[in-house]
Design an enzyme around this catalytic site. Sequence first.
Site, short mmCIF file in Angstrom:
data_model
loop_
_atom_site.label_atom_id
_atom_site.label_comp_id
_atom_site.label_asym_id
_atom_site.label_seq_id
_atom_site.Cartn_x
_atom_site.Cartn_y
_atom_site.Cartn_z
N CYS A 140 -9.55 3.07 1.62
CA CYS A 140 -8.46 2.62 1.88
C CYS A 140 -7.97 2.80 3.29
CB CYS A 140 -7.25 3.10 0.86
SG CYS A 140 -7.13 4.69 0.94
N ARG A 184 1.95 3.59 -0.30
CA ARG A 184 2.17 4.76 0.37
C ARG A 184 3.73 4.88 0.11
NH1 ARG A 184 -1.14 2.25 4.67
NH2 ARG A 184 -2.50 3.81 5.52
N ARG A 192 0.06 6.21 -4.66
CA ARG A 192 -0.14 7.75 -4.04
C ARG A 192 1.08 8.47 -4.08
NH1 ARG A 192 -2.35 8.00 2.13
NH2 ARG A 192 -0.06 7.68 2.56
N ARG A 213 -4.91 11.27 15.26
CA ARG A 213 -5.13 9.90 15.23
C ARG A 213 -4.28 8.97 16.03
NH1 ARG A 213 -3.38 9.36 8.94
NH2 ARG A 213 -2.71 7.23 9.21
N GLU A 266 -10.02 12.91 2.51
CA GLU A 266 -9.42 12.60 3.89
C GLU A 266 -9.89 13.74 4.72
OE1 GLU A 266 -5.37 10.69 3.97
OE2 GLU A 266 -5.08 11.94 2.25
N HIS A 288 0.82 5.95 11.97
CA HIS A 288 1.68 5.36 10.80
C HIS A 288 2.18 4.12 11.66
CE1 HIS A 288 0.16 8.89 8.61
NE2 HIS A 288 -0.06 7.90 7.76
N ASN A 347 -8.67 7.22 7.94
CA ASN A 347 -7.73 7.53 9.15
C ASN A 347 -7.52 8.95 9.54
OD1 ASN A 347 -7.33 4.86 8.90
ND2 ASN A 347 -5.21 5.14 7.75
N ASP A 348 -7.41 9.79 8.30
CA ASP A 348 -7.25 11.04 8.30
C ASP A 348 -8.85 11.77 8.46
OD1 ASP A 348 -4.62 11.92 8.56
OD2 ASP A 348 -4.19 11.19 6.71
C1 PEP Z 1 -5.93 7.53 5.56
O1 PEP Z 1 -5.66 8.67 5.98
O2 PEP Z 1 -6.95 6.95 5.63
C2 PEP Z 1 -5.01 6.88 4.58
C3 PEP Z 1 -5.13 5.92 4.10
O3 PEP Z 1 -3.78 7.74 4.61
P1 PEP Z 1 -2.70 7.39 5.67
O4 PEP Z 1 -2.90 6.44 6.78
O5 PEP Z 1 -1.34 6.99 4.89
O6 PEP Z 1 -2.64 8.85 6.29
MG MG Z 2 -4.08 9.68 5.12
#
Ligand code: PEP
Ligand code: MG
Length: 582
Positions: A506, A298, A334, A469, A435, A191, A458-459
Amino acid sequence: MLTKRGIPVSPGVAIGTALVFGQEKFKIPNQFVRVKAVDSEVIRFRCALEGVCREIAETQQQANDRLGGKYGAIFGAHLEMARDPKLIDEIETLIRKRRYAPEFAVSKVLKGYAKELQSLGATYLSERATDMFDLEKSILRHLMGEQREELSNLTEPVIILAYNLTPSETASLDRRNVKAFVTESGGATSHTAILAGALEIPAVVGVGAFLNDAIAGQTIIVDGDHGEVIIDPDEDCLIQYRDSESTHRRYHQSLLDKGQRDAVTKDGERVQVYGNIEFPEEAEHCKTLGADGIGLYRTEFLYLGSRWDRTEEDHYHAYQRVVDQFPTLPVVIRTLDLGADKIPGGMTSYFSQSPNPELGLRSIRVSLDNQELFKRQLRAILRASVNRDVRIMFPLVASLMDLRQANMILKDVREDLTEQQIPFSTSVQVGMMVEVPSVAIMAEEFAREVDFFSIGTNDLIQYTLAADRSDPAVSKYYTGADPAILRMIRLVVEGARRCGIPVTVCGQMSSEPRFVPLLIGLGIRAVSVTPHAIPEIKEIICSLALSQAEEIARHALQLELARDVESYLRGELKRICPQLVK
Ligand code: PEP
Ligand code: MG
């Protein structure tokens, strides 16, 4: 001159002066304080200690409630140690008489005791030594926390070099005075990295140990495009980077000039390009850059600043600010994704029990566990939906039960608002993030119960490939180019298609140019990207034919190794948009 390499997470080149921020997690900034500052430094120490005692007492209470008095007593002993008058007196004497900085005095006294206990050899005593080290860390964390806030009050432009920056620290950076940052730890989609992109601060993370090689005040070049950090560059190198900095700026400006056009492939397929935001102020920026709406807001960042106790009105005003920028376009809000690396200051003990935070109490699980918090947010989102295309999205759903519970709570909130005659739109779409692999595997079942999917790569990558990550030690395992990820995305698109619901991507994968043709070829018709990438992503879509994208996806799906997918996609991007290949 020394060159270090890390993971490029936010583009652009910056040249500036180093501010070294933490040699390790707890670097003592100064050994001494000024005579005049002694009183205020003693008070700073007492406040830090008070904060630590409060935290221990909270943990004690929780241990009592959850596990029983026997476990609570462990923390009772910690509390006694933290409040030991002899210990406090010793530390304060060092601050007053020797003018030691509180951090230095705390470390000296507690480390001294801990080492003495360790030297006695008995197991029981060495455990007490560990407690002493822990106490030292906790007090330092509170003391350094205060010092770290100075990051938001910088008076001249610097490049920050740090072991790590938390998402809250990154969120507080003053972008006028932070030209770039570099961290020893961190991963591509942590993040902190995402925030760097949002703030448009060039950044390189996961460089590994380098702080010992840098001195505050030295000139540093940060190349956020290639992941290079140059300490004390020579004149030739400086000239070369100044040139590339201005080329980059010119190209970016040329894309900005074309920003408001729709993203349509050469053969007429329209692709929506939304913006990802963390703060309401970013919505305006997204609009300027030509976003088709907000695809991911977010909202948990509302809790990661200085205050964590947010009211329904705080939520409502933040959402209003965003939807006002996009009165006729979608705004996907979200619900809170707290936990893992996003922990609000006042809730540390709630999350501290988790031995593996990424797999622990985070995201929708926190909302389901704290219904008051969840309902407060849902009420605000629904209120902001009047005459607007506001959409609700649940994060990190892992089972149909999670989804049904969240929907049930949403239904309650709607009923409450109706009863109280508070207006809201009755046609708000409700979707979920994809995710967790369990959802991709059962995509069709989930798709029957929502209005849309948004793939959080990402997750999804970290949970599919078992690679954290944020951990640079496993960054080579963490890649969207892995064939398993391509198949996961395909599964989701197919499941959604069977139920006729749309899918957005996303996660950061959609902000990375080389993945865009692949995603379109896999059937994705909407992406939500980090704001600064919007013009670039539109440029790729406009330079591409759908048939070409489908061919790229077909070929990529036949490859067995991430390495091969990666180089194939880079090659294809070079053919489509040569200027974008870094
Ligand atoms: C993701 O996990 O791809 C996502 C968009 O959520 P975040 O990066 O806030 O965990
Ligand atoms: Mg995520």
